[in-house]
Design a protein around this motif. Sequence first.
Motif, PDB file in Angstrom:
ATOM      1  N   ASP A 131       0.836  -1.108   0.102  1.00  0.00           N
ATOM      2  CA  ASP A 131       0.002  -0.052   0.059  1.00  0.00           C
ATOM      3  C   ASP A 131       0.820   1.285  -0.106  1.00  0.00           C
ATOM      4  O   ASP A 131       0.506   2.236  -0.776  1.00  0.00           O
TER       5      ASP A 131
ATOM      6  N   LYS B  12       2.341   1.959  -3.405  1.00  0.00           N
ATOM      7  CA  LYS B  12       1.020   2.502  -4.524  1.00  0.00           C
ATOM      8  C   LYS B  12       0.990   3.918  -3.921  1.00  0.00           C
ATOM      9  O   LYS B  12       1.095   4.686  -4.945  1.00  0.00           O
TER      10      LYS B  12
ATOM     11  N   GLU C 128       3.946   5.888  -5.566  1.00  0.00           N
ATOM     12  CA  GLU C 128       3.767   5.757  -6.979  1.00  0.00           C
ATOM     13  C   GLU C 128       2.973   6.856  -7.384  1.00  0.00           C
ATOM     14  O   GLU C 128       2.963   7.616  -8.365  1.00  0.00           O
ATOM     15  N   SER C 129       1.779   7.088  -6.776  1.00  0.00           N
ATOM     16  CA  SER C 129       0.718   7.954  -6.986  1.00  0.00           C
ATOM     17  C   SER C 129       1.044   9.652  -6.422  1.00  0.00           C
ATOM     18  O   SER C 129       0.870  10.542  -7.315  1.00  0.00           O
TER      19      SER C 129
END
Length: 487
Positions: free
Chosen positions: A278, A281, A284-285
């Motif tokens: 998590d 992610k 990355e965002s």
Amino acid sequence: MPSSFVLVYHRSPFDEVIEADGTRQWRDQKSPNGIIPTLRNLFRSHPSGTWIAWRENEDPGAEDETLTIEEPIAIRLRRIPLRQEQIGSFYHVTSKESIWPILHSFPSFFEVNNADWQTFREVNQRFAEAACNEAAPGASIWIHDYNLWLAPGFIRALRPDVKISFFHHTPFPSSDVFSILPWREEIVESLLCCDAVGFHIPRYAENFARAASSLLPVKKGPKASIADHFMPCGSALAQPDATPWLEHNGHRVKLVATPVGTSPDVIRSIRDSKPVQDLIKEIESNTKRGRTLILSASRVDYTKGNEELLRTFERLLERNEAIHGQVVLVLACVAANTGMKVYEDTQRGIEETVGRINGRFSKIDWVPIRLTTQRIPYEEMVAWFAASDICWITPLRDGLNLVAKEYAAARKGQGGSLVLSEFTGASVVMKGAVLTNPYSHRRMDEAIDLALSLSGEEQRERMASMAASVDQLSVNHWAKEQLEAIQ
């Protein structure tokens, strides 16, 4: 009961926490890959072992404290009481201001005027006496790091029956730089009382052999070829052969080169856990956003080359406008907590350089450098390893550098590039890394350009080589090889 195995390290195996009601709790350190968790695990196979450490106590008449930590590992702990003044003199002044710069080949930072060698000797003697009091006949005593250099000599004088091993977690410099230390003969004489002296790489072992033979009448064993996992030539710290033993006053000491490793399986299990996936992610965002993510992780220290790295990144942005908005550098640089002026100046220089670069190049939707000087929890650090396209580790001098190995462990089976200083011990075992000379602008520029241009296939090939080295030279391999030298 006397102990057949005694480990001597200034830090305790667990962090001591006194609760509000006065009860004492022992808590684990956050990182599973530091030296301490590995050393703790040795006590699973040495249930009669004792760990020697210090504790702060202002009572000048205080005696050693002995206790047993039951969970999660049963460890007998003996703690030497040191006053805050002694700790400051022994550790922060003599060790850090006088010895540290010499070990890292920064003689211009050497400060001898504040050094208190008498206190250094006294603290080492306290550690030695505690170890001797715990050791059973013929016991093995394993001593760690340069601030306990004199302990082997004191132990040998008190207990000629025991086996002594010593491991350097830092570089060992060339003999001419080491000889700057006014206490050089006393240090070498103490280390020659060991049965084995350990170093990360053959170059450090050979530097010690040369220092010893230039200062004392020692006999040197014939040079032996290095292990296959070491680079024999082609880099600043490569070494084709090394002295296997020294003999002094009829006593022979083995010189053993084994790099400290990581726990790659632990790193990958953390990487694959849902909380860390998590976090990946989220990185990355929020940070990557389709950009190339470069990570550099170190601490605030003049040996770490952070400002040199930042100036290289600045030159990259100057000559390649096409990557503006397409790349982001995350610099995780943990601040020192010693209050030493040299580290405060270093941190100020880092912060000012980051501010200048961001001021020059930032856009409304892009800041080229993200800087943090706070300690990052280890699980989060693994997420950054897993998410980063490039790991940029270019200290001016480093005994080993575990971050480079941790990155390779976290990226196994994937691409990614490691830009690594050839003045780190890890450089002679990480054969897929892009090696560079942090003292050379041209070499640093070429290295980051190459890392940014590597194809996915070449990245995977290089990473597979580095991951295989990390798996082979694990932290358990290090401990096993070092201890076998005195069996």
